[in-house]
Design an enzyme around this catalytic site. Structure first.
Site, PDB file in Angstrom:
ATOM      1  N   SER A   2       0.845  -1.190   0.000  1.00  9.98           N
ATOM      2  CA  SER A   2       0.000   0.000   0.000  1.00  9.98           C
ATOM      3  C   SER A   2       0.886   1.247   0.000  1.00  9.98           C
ATOM      4  O   SER A   2       1.673   1.435  -0.923  1.00  9.98           O
ATOM      5  CB  SER A   2      -0.961  -0.039   1.192  1.00  9.98           C
ATOM      6  OG  SER A   2      -1.972   0.925   1.066  1.00  9.98           O
ATOM      7  N   ASP A  14      -8.661  -3.871  -7.201  1.00 14.37           N
ATOM      8  CA  ASP A  14      -8.362  -3.037  -6.030  1.00 14.37           C
ATOM      9  C   ASP A  14      -9.212  -1.772  -6.085  1.00 14.37           C
ATOM     10  O   ASP A  14      -9.007  -0.914  -6.942  1.00 14.37           O
ATOM     11  CB  ASP A  14      -6.871  -2.686  -6.029  1.00 14.37           C
ATOM     12  CG  ASP A  14      -6.397  -2.114  -4.706  1.00 14.37           C
ATOM     13  OD1 ASP A  14      -7.219  -1.484  -4.016  1.00 14.37           O
ATOM     14  OD2 ASP A  14      -5.213  -2.279  -4.375  1.00 14.37           O
ATOM     15  N   HIS A  17      -7.670  -4.672  -2.395  1.00 15.18           N
ATOM     16  CA  HIS A  17      -6.434  -4.147  -1.811  1.00 15.18           C
ATOM     17  C   HIS A  17      -5.764  -5.142  -0.864  1.00 15.18           C
ATOM     18  O   HIS A  17      -4.556  -5.110  -0.671  1.00 15.18           O
ATOM     19  CB  HIS A  17      -6.741  -2.838  -1.079  1.00 15.18           C
ATOM     20  CG  HIS A  17      -5.529  -2.021  -0.784  1.00 15.18           C
ATOM     21  ND1 HIS A  17      -4.612  -1.668  -1.747  1.00 15.18           N
ATOM     22  CD2 HIS A  17      -5.070  -1.477   0.386  1.00 15.18           C
ATOM     23  CE1 HIS A  17      -3.653  -0.941  -1.201  1.00 15.18           C
ATOM     24  NE2 HIS A  17      -3.902  -0.827   0.088  1.00 15.18           N
TER      25      HIS A  17
END
Length: 934
Positions: free
Chosen positions: A759, A836, A869
């Site tokens: 991330s 995502d 994600h």
């Protein structure tokens, strides 16, 4: 941007020869023989061949073929009998004495070995995170990490208010008394009662069974609740079945109402039993339930049969009522509710969100169909497309305002304050009922100007009571929190007027301020100093004017619990501050009891204690994690070294160095730098954790280092806000400076440094490699990375980067775009989920285009179809860390090592073993030579 919870397989450890003075088990007779042979070979290289030959002959079976080259001159010629010479008696006596001494020493050593227990692969001592070496035990495996083997057990206590005014009640699920039971914490017998002293009037309340069985029947069907919420009077329970997950926090479900006394069940929506409801909340009086369905808000009044009132009517794809849209759920409210009842139940406040102008982002699903709808005949081969209203920097944000519903009058209205932020420049982060008034927090869209607004719904008036220009204070931004607490007036307790407690910026740190009267812009400071509070206050005891909070007072990487009086006096720790600790805490409804969760550095435990708010002494350990402690004894966990690193640029950063269990300062180790690095985040803490990083240190034998660079939290505002308008740039400088420091250490191999993150950490990995341009870091692994902040959501990004229209140069500097510099590292890996919804796959695709244009080839990519994600669809999360399959195990000796590049574990091992360098410049095999050899 929150890091995904992820919060690992066995791998072959590199064999190392080690000689331990403490354990005979570390040296075998065979190893001594080899050492002796090696010494002789080192002295006389010509003897190496005969030494090897003698060792080989000792292992041959009788009758094995021996060629003449395998005989030595001292053996005589083949077929010639050996001539024996008598041994001198004195020399023989000396040999006997030497042999006796040797046998005696061996027996003594054997006795020490047995008595010391060195043969056991475990330790009898408690796990010590500060130990400088580890015993002889088992390595941490990836299967253990992924299987929850190292997860600390914990109990989540759902504190619940006592309708009779008592304290210490909690809601238990799945007990021997029933499925849903309200218990008094003092009556909980699942723990060890260490201390309990109480009077007759403080005896535990009797348990109340709200639901006997873990299921109920309706229309002949068995239904099992997946979510529950008792009414404030504990006479009814909201039950949700058939949950369907939406975003990170939100879901929709079918709701039923259980009447505790009669066990009667009725649907929340009488005329639509299977209605999908997005949110449902009890009124404080337990006589009504507000709920959102199809983005409209309703009220179900329970004192009248089948009485459902629809409050709004224009809800739909672009208007949300009482629930947040995607960006507000993710970045502002951090939850699924945007509905707030007044304490007396006379008003309902709710957020209205207008997404009409917000652009859509389409996510394609190639494997699954999240909608649950079957495609039309002939369209089965097309992916399902889900469109999300997703504002990106500089684009239109959702327009939000708070509306109010007067329950008695049945009307809906809005109230604006003079000089509040206009629609296009307004973010509403807090809504708090303060008696019969409402406190609102508004900020501008870039988050550096805050206004606190006091609303009076009965008078339908509003005014700004505080304005804070944070850009002028320190150039930073306003931190969103949801712990602001109302303090009602009570002259008998010394509180003459209403007020509230909140976190404020004070002398460069975040501290607690008490605002009274409620429209006073200047607070009474309850805490101060070169340390910070976290999510404060944790609780407020109105009877004793006590505020409870968690802070970094002892150390920026520790957390302890404290109390302080509302006048700022008598700051007192509830935890033992003489010992290192990282605590989390939750309080009962009246703050008389607390669940203390010790999270490290030693083995975690939980205990329920009484607080200074009540006159009794109570302490009970409810989880000691004895099983985890036993596992820690039997395994070789990494050696942890904490400290503060002074970088050449004058910056001080916290670091954590994880060393292999048998660290040898004379060896040269590769280093994996693991980091997150996002604004206000913190990765270096005193929490106990055995995770992927632990596996790398324990099983692979690498060093794993983490630093918290500039921009991260709990070292003061200046350390944090200096990164504004240039995310990633200063952080990269700090990571590079730390890596250069480590490169200079005698136990580090400077040619084998890697960095990885997920991330924001993935972004920082790539940015660091780009800035470094191969000078320090050789390798990098980036999972779900942002590569250009123009592609992330507006509310998060603009808080730190401002608008692209006002900071184009800053956005350019932060973006990962210099493919040539990135390609100067030896090799890097990118992983991303195609679905995502948080960090869009667009980020990685844009970077791949830059790499194509620059003809960069020294990288690998793994795309996970339909993963979001967290990268978990179809078991993908395990693949992120280790992609070794049966096929690769069987055929890796034939095929290229590229076969196992995808998992972080395999990719890293290949990197540090130099495998990627072998394929950097591939050449075809000369077919003529191949034919000649064959």
């Amino acid at each position: 941007m929150a890091p995904p919870f992820t919060d690992d397989p066995e791998s072959q450890r590199p064999s190392t020869s080690r000689l331990s003075q403490d354990s005979l088990s570390s040296v075998s007779t065979t190893s001594l023989v080899f050492d002796r042979i090696q010494e002789e070979m080192d002295r006389d290289p010509s003897s190496s061949r005969s030494a090897r030959r003698d060792l080989l002959s000792a292992t041959k079976d009788e009758g094995d073929y021996e060629d003449a080259s395998e005989t030595g001159a001292f053996l005589g010629q083949p077929g010639v009998p050996l001539q024996r010479q008598p041994m001198d008696r004195g020399f023989r006596r000396i040999l006997i004495i030497i042999g006796a001494v040797f046998v005696g020493a061996w027996l003594a050593g054997l006795g020490v070995f047995v008595l010391s227990g060195s043969y056991r692969h475990e330790s009898d001592s408690e796990h010590d995170p500060d130990a400088i070496s580890r015993g002889s035990g088992k390595a941490v495996t990836m299967d253990q990490v992924f299987g929850g083997f190292w997860s600390a057990k914990s109990r989540s206590i759902s504190w619940i208010a006592d309708p009779d005014g008592g304290d210490g009640l909690l809601l238990e699920v799945g007990t021997a008394n029933g499925y849903l039971v309200v218990e008094d914490v003092r009556a909980d017998k699942q723990g060890t009662d260490t201390t309990s002293r109480q009077t007759a009037d403080t005896q535990p309340a009797k348990p109340r069974v709200l639901m006997k069985d873990p299921y109920f029947m309706y229309n002949g069907e068995i239904k099992r609740p997946e979510w529950n919420e008792p009414s404030p009077d504990l006479k009814k329970v909201l039950l949700a079945v058939n949950l369907e997950k939406n975003w990170r926090h939100s879901f929709q479900a079918t709701y039923f109402i259980l009447h505790v006394e009669t066990a009667q069940i009725q649907p929340l929506v009488p005329d639509n039993v299977n209605a999908k409801v997005q949110l449902a909340n009890w009124s404080p009086k337990s006589d009504a339930i507000s709920f959102t369905m199809d983005n409209n808000i309703y009220i179900r009044r329970l004192n009248q049969a089948n009485d459902v009132v629809q409050i709004t009517k224009d809800g739909g794809p672009e208007y949300f009522y009482g629930i947040p849209d995607w960006v507000y759920e993710e970045e502002v409210l951090a939850g699924r509710s945007a509905t707030w009842w007044s304490d007396d139940g006379n008003y309902l406040a709710f957020l209205r969100t207008n997404e009409t102008a917000v652009p859509e982002y389409a996510i394609e699903y190639y494997i699954q169909r999240p909608s649950g709808k079957k495609p039309a005949v002939g369209e089965e081969a097309y992916p399902e497309i889900r469109k999300i209203k997703y504002p990106k920097p500089g684009a239109h944000n959702p327009v939000v305002d708070v509306q109010y519903y007067d329950v008695s009058k049945g009307d809906v209205f809005s109230i604006s304050a003079p000089d509040e932020f206009p629609d296009k420049d307004r973010i509403i982060s807090n809504v708090l009922w303060a008696g019969n008034k409402v406190l609102l927090k508004q900020s501008n869209r870039v988050g550096d100007f805050l206004k606190v607004i006091l609303v009076d719904p009965s008078e339908r008036k509003a005014k700004i009571v505080n304005s804070i220009n944070i850009a002028e204070i320190d150039g930073g931004w306003f931190e969103i929190s949801h712990t602001m607490t109302y303090i009602p007036a009570d002259p008998s307790k010394g509180r003459q007027q209403d007020g509230y407690v909140d976190t404020v910026i004070h002398e460069g740190y975040e501290h607690i301020g008490y605002f009274t009267p409620i429209d006073n812009p200047k607070p009474i400071m309850l805490t101060s100093g070169s340390w910070e509070v976290e999510d404060a206050p944790s609780a407020v005891d109105l009877d004793n004017n006590l505020v409870y909070f968690v802070a970094t007072k002892e150390s920026s990487i520790q957390r302890h619990v404290y109390s302080v009086k509302l006048d700022g006096s008598n700051l007192t720790p509830l935890t033992n501050t003489s010992s290192e600790g990282y605590y989390a805490v939750s309080f009962s409804s009246r703050s008389g009891f607390a669940l203390l969760s010790y999270q490290g550095p030693k083995i975690p435990y939980q205990k329920v204690i009484s607080t200074p708010s009540i006159p009794i002494e109570f302490s009970r350990t409810i989880e000691d994690n004895a099983g985890l402690a036993d596992k820690a004894k039997k395994h070789e966990l990494p050696i942890l070294k904490y400290g503060t690193l002074q970088l050449p640029n004058g910056i001080s950063v916290n670091y954590l160095e994880r060393r292999p269990p048998h660290f040898n300062p004379k060896k040269k180790y590769p280093i994996l730098f693991q980091q997150y690095s996002g604004p206000k985040s913190q990765t270096v803490t005193k929490k106990f954790a055995v995770n992927f990083q632990s596996y790398v240190a324990s099983s692979l034998g690498y060093l794993v280092v983490t630093i918290d660079p500039r921009g991260t939290g709990f070292l003061g505002r200046q350390h944090r806000v200096v990164v504004r308008s240039q995310l990633g740039v200063l952080e990269a400088q700090d990571h590079i400076a730390a890596a250069k420091h480590y490169s200079s250490l005698p136990y580090v191999d400077p040619s084998r440094l890697a960095i990885w993150g997920w991330s924001y950490g993935g972004f920082q990995t790539l940015k660091t490699l780009e800035v470094d341009a191969g000078d320090t870091f050789s390798y990098g692994m980036a999972v779900a990375p942002v590569t250009d902040w123009r592609f992330y959501d507006s509310i998060y990004t603009e808080r730190y980067m401002r608008l692209p229209q006002d900071n184009a140069a800053g956005y350019d500097a932060s973006a990962v775009h210099n493919a040539t510099a990135l390609g100067m590292s030896k090799r890097f890996l990118i992983m991303h989920g195609s679905a995502d919804d948080n960090v869009h796959f667009q980020n990685s695709l844009k970077l791949l285009d830059y790499l194509d244009l620059a003809r960069i080839e020294n990288y690998d990519v793994h795309v996970f179809p339909d993963s979001d994600h967290g990268i978990a669809f179809h078991g993908a999360n395990r693949m992120v860390y280790d992609s070794k399959s049966e096929f690769s195990v069987l055929f890796s000796w034939i095929l290229s090592p590229m076969l196992t590049l995808s998992g972080l574990n395999n990719w890293l091992v290949n990197a540090f073993n130099g495998e990627w360098l072998k394929i950097a410049d591939p050449k075809p095999i000369d077919t003529k030579k191949r034919r000649h050899v064959s």
